[in-house]
Design a protein around this motif. Structure first.
Motif, PDB file in Angstrom:
ATOM      1  N   LEU A  54       0.831  -1.486   0.530  1.00  0.00           N
ATOM      2  CA  LEU A  54       0.282   0.015   0.035  1.00  0.00           C
ATOM      3  C   LEU A  54       1.042   1.273  -0.499  1.00  0.00           C
ATOM      4  N   ILE A  55       0.482   2.646  -0.791  1.00  0.00           N
ATOM      5  CA  ILE A  55       1.377   3.593  -0.364  1.00  0.00           C
ATOM      6  C   ILE A  55      -0.094   4.612   0.269  1.00  0.00           C
ATOM      7  N   PHE A  56       0.608   5.463   0.570  1.00  0.00           N
ATOM      8  CA  PHE A  56      -0.405   6.493   1.162  1.00  0.00           C
ATOM      9  C   PHE A  56       0.183   7.766   0.452  1.00  0.00           C
ATOM     10  N   ILE A  57      -0.887   9.026   0.803  1.00  0.00           N
ATOM     11  CA  ILE A  57      -0.802  10.117   0.114  1.00  0.00           C
ATOM     12  C   ILE A  57      -0.943  11.076   0.933  1.00  0.00           C
ATOM     13  N   ASP A  58      -1.164  12.100   1.684  1.00  0.00           N
ATOM     14  CA  ASP A  58      -1.391  13.266   2.104  1.00  0.00           C
ATOM     15  C   ASP A  58      -1.205  14.174   0.901  1.00  0.00           C
ATOM     16  N   LEU A  59      -2.868  14.215   0.221  1.00  0.00           N
ATOM     17  CA  LEU A  59      -3.060  15.969  -0.797  1.00  0.00           C
ATOM     18  C   LEU A  59      -3.073  16.208  -0.202  1.00  0.00           C
ATOM     19  N   ARG A  60      -2.877  17.659  -0.793  1.00  0.00           N
ATOM     20  CA  ARG A  60      -2.586  18.802  -0.195  1.00  0.00           C
ATOM     21  C   ARG A  60      -3.068  19.971  -1.223  1.00  0.00           C
ATOM     22  N   ASP A  61      -4.656  21.131  -0.991  1.00  0.00           N
ATOM     23  CA  ASP A  61      -4.865  21.956  -1.974  1.00  0.00           C
ATOM     24  C   ASP A  61      -5.072  23.030  -0.343  1.00  0.00           C
ATOM     25  N   ARG A  62      -5.485  24.404  -0.990  1.00  0.00           N
ATOM     26  CA  ARG A  62      -5.996  25.342   0.074  1.00  0.00           C
ATOM     27  C   ARG A  62      -6.849  24.957   0.783  1.00  0.00           C
ATOM     28  N   SER A  63      -7.213  23.824   1.038  1.00  0.00           N
ATOM     29  CA  SER A  63      -8.603  23.430   1.420  1.00  0.00           C
ATOM     30  C   SER A  63      -8.148  22.902   3.049  1.00  0.00           C
ATOM     31  N   GLY A  64      -7.206  22.089   3.068  1.00  0.00           N
ATOM     32  CA  GLY A  64      -6.381  20.473   3.854  1.00  0.00           C
ATOM     33  C   GLY A  64      -5.939  19.745   3.328  1.00  0.00           C
ATOM     34  N   LEU A  65      -6.071  18.814   4.138  1.00  0.00           N
ATOM     35  CA  LEU A  65      -5.487  17.610   3.571  1.00  0.00           C
ATOM     36  C   LEU A  65      -6.205  16.524   3.812  1.00  0.00           C
ATOM     37  N   ARG A 116       2.503  28.514  -0.645  1.00  0.00           N
ATOM     38  CA  ARG A 116       1.646  26.835  -0.131  1.00  0.00           C
ATOM     39  C   ARG A 116       1.614  26.943   1.214  1.00  0.00           C
ATOM     40  N   ARG A 117       1.836  27.198   2.104  1.00  0.00           N
ATOM     41  CA  ARG A 117       2.050  27.006   3.549  1.00  0.00           C
ATOM     42  C   ARG A 117       0.757  27.271   3.848  1.00  0.00           C
ATOM     43  N   PRO A 118      -0.267  25.989   4.765  1.00  0.00           N
ATOM     44  CA  PRO A 118      -1.635  26.092   5.501  1.00  0.00           C
ATOM     45  C   PRO A 118      -1.989  27.642   6.299  1.00  0.00           C
ATOM     46  N   ASP A 119      -0.749  28.148   6.980  1.00  0.00           N
ATOM     47  CA  ASP A 119      -0.918  29.250   7.838  1.00  0.00           C
ATOM     48  C   ASP A 119      -1.334  30.374   7.382  1.00  0.00           C
TER      49      ASP A 119
END
Length: 600
Positions: A41-52, A141-144
């Motif tokens: 299995l491969i797990f990816i945390d996908l990020r856009d402006r709304s979060g993960l 791109r940083r969430p904060d």
């Protein structure tokens, strides 16, 4: 190799996927935040402006080609994934909005590959700011930082909604305008069509919004870009955004009323903070006397005390000399700091010197009631006791004193009060203390210019009861000016404007303008006043500052997409920069080399 979007359609942003979508097929797109390869299995945390959002790649579901693509993913690759939403099979992540669901990938497209970024894209980055600003497109791109940008957009929309409901019209004013001599330095723009002449970028839309009142528009509003060529601080930039307004047929209370309701609405809708109305008011004189500042932070005490009367006959020359020269002696009580080491007190003395003090006198009240002081030997026991009583000193307190001209004493103790509060942790970031500061002086004396200058600007209305002092005692004339202060930061400011031609001409005369020069600079406004101008007033907020305080940021740069650094340069684009000789020739400009010492 990057793939195209052909046939793809994003159905949700990452955190728009929720429990209600379990069992549904979704298509999400964004940046790879993190990849974990567990073999099967491969797990990816996908990020856009709304979060993960967690994406799971299982070879039987995504196919061997899709699994190979997942194996090739690295941080900041841009991908599109179609898959089915399921309840998480592993541990729930309560720190994520999507922490109890995941998307089981059925297909993947790599829309763009990425080199290894120069720093991690993460909240509360420890990377030096210079590096982050050089690659600001990555820093954004940083969430904060993204939350800050989204909040700024939301606040602008809330302002517009409120102003529309209150009958304001949004009207744009020029960016290329005329240079005016008062206030901060203008940014100048040379004219190609009119060689040797210059436009100025506006420091504010002040004159134009007054003209709009002359033109009968009644209530004007604008989210305006403004420019000032001045030295930068944490809460200043050479270009910034104002939420600007002007109202006709109003006086001070009318402007304050609409703005209190505006602030109440915006802070409640934006960050859930309830502002109790009415907001307290304090005169400029009271603010200076109590806090040494015209933008006082009222979240804590440590107020200034004037001890001039108590020490006027004492034997301490520092105090008596200041009083003889028309100054004052004032102090602050740092409660419970009487045992502060001498080395730390010396640091405070050096800090005070940075604000114009020649020194700082101190008196510590020991736990047994005795005193440890830098000046006790010059005063009697009775005088020291009276001084401590006036300062409400108790065992364990540290009393700090400044003696000089009022302005220096206020500046020193006002800054010292804030410095001590920072060191002692007295500033609660979750507390929002609003305050109106009113009745500013109309004029202030400039040692540099050797004349009176407008404390706000030359179009501010004096208080009617003080106008008769304009010739005999100009410094005593108060203005119908008001600032809104939040936690020691000026959030916005404004005034009732002069709408009578004779008062406006007299005001300009008090500022040293001849009638000819006044008309040369402001003739279009003075002429407009001849054709029926309503009483009017206004206010402007620093929108960037407002969002900075809402988001509890330490720097205004954190709420501006592409900010400048302290020397007003942009590290990302390397602006300002040289231009081609041809461009200078078109503008009839020449660059002269500054002579340095030793050159002939």
């Amino acid at each position: 190799m990057a793939e195209s979007m052909k046939g793809l359609h994003r159905t949700h942003r990452c955190t728009e996927v929720s429990n209600s979508n379990i069992g549904q097929q979704v298509t999400v797109m964004g940046w790879v935040q993190k990849r974990r390869n567990l073999g099967s299995l491969i797990f990816i945390d996908l990020r856009d402006r709304s979060g993960l959002l967690q994406i799971v790649f299982d070879e039987p579901k995504v196919g061997s080609e899709g699994f190979a693509k997942a194996e090739a993913l690295r941080s900041e690759f841009v991908i599109a994934v179609t898959g089915t939403v399921e309840k998480r099979s592993a541990a729930v992540n309560e720190n994520l909005k999507t922490g109890d669901i995941e998307v089981i990938a059925e297909s993947i497209r790599i829309l763009s590959e990425s080199e290894t970024p120069p720093f991690p894209i993460e909240e509360n980055s420890q990377t030096k700011e210079d590096m982050r600003l050089r690659y600001r497109y990555l820093d954004l791109r940083r969430p904060d930082i993204q939350r800050n940008m989204m909040m700024k957009s939301k606040v602008a929309m809330l302002l517009r909604n409120f102003m529309e409901q209150e009958g304001f019209l949004e009207i744009e004013t020029p960016i290329l305008t005329k240079s005016t001599p008062e206030g901060a330095r203008d940014y100048l723009v040379p004219s190609r069509v009119h060689p040797g002449t210059f436009y100025a970028l506006p420091q504010s839309p002040q004159l134009f919004k007054q003209l709009l009142m002359c033109s009968g528009y009644d209530r004007y509003f604008q989210i305006a870009r403004c420019f000032r060529d001045e030295d930068l601080r944490a809460d200043r930039q050479p270009e910034f955004t104002q939420a600007d307004m002007e109202l006709s047929f109003v006086d001070v209370d009318d402007v304050i009323d609409v703005n209190e309701r505006l602030l109440q609405y915006v802070f409640k809708e934006a960050i859930g903070i309830e502002i109790a109305l009415p907001i307290p008011r304090m005169s400029w004189q009271e603010a200076m006397d109590r806090y040494g500042s015209d933008k006082p932070d009222t979240r804590f005490g440590m107020e200034l005390a004037d001890v001039s009367e108590v020490v006027k006959g004492c034997g301490f020359g520092v105090f008596t000399t200041a009083l003889d020269q028309g100054g004052s002696v004032r102090g602050i009580n740092a409660k419970g700091q009487g045992a502060m080491p001498r080395k730390k007190i010396d640091k405070l003395v050096e800090f005070a010197k940075g604000y114009g003090a020649k020194g700082l006198a101190y008196l510590a009240v020991n736990e047994d009631g005795s005193y440890k002081s830098s000046f006790a030997k010059f005063m009697t026991e009775e005088e020291l006791k009276s001084l401590v009583e006036k300062m409400q000193g108790e065992p364990g307190d540290l009393l700090l004193f400044a003696a000089d001209k009022n302005k220096i004493v206020w500046d020193v103790l006002g800054a010292l009060r804030l410095e001590l509060a920072r060191e002692l942790g007295l500033m609660d970031k979750n507390q929002y203390n609003f305050l109106w500061v009113t009745e500013f002086p109309l004029l202030e004396w400039s040692e540099e210019e050797n004349r009176f200058m407008a404390m706000h600007h030359p179009f501010t209305m004096p208080m009617e009861e003080d106008w008769d002092k304009i010739d005999s005692d100009p410094g005593a004339v108060r203005a119908k000016a008001y600032d809104i202060v939040l936690n020691g930061t000026e959030l916005g400011g404004g005034s009732v404007r002069i709408h009578q031609n004779d008062i406006q001409e007299k005001m300009l005369e008090a500022l040293g303008f001849t009638k000819e020069r006044a008309y040369e600079q402001f003739g279009f406004l003075l002429d407009a006043f001849k054709y029926g101008v309503p009483p009017h007033a206004g206010l402007a907020y620093g929108l960037d500052r407002m969002v900075m305080l809402m988001m509890q940021c330490d720097s205004i740069r954190d709420v501006i997409a592409f900010p400048k650094v302290k020397d007003a340069s942009c590290l990302m684009t390397a602006a300002p920069g040289a231009v081609e000789e041809k461009q200078l020739e078109e503008l009839a400009l020449a660059i002269t080399k500054e002579e340095t010492a030793g050159e002939e």
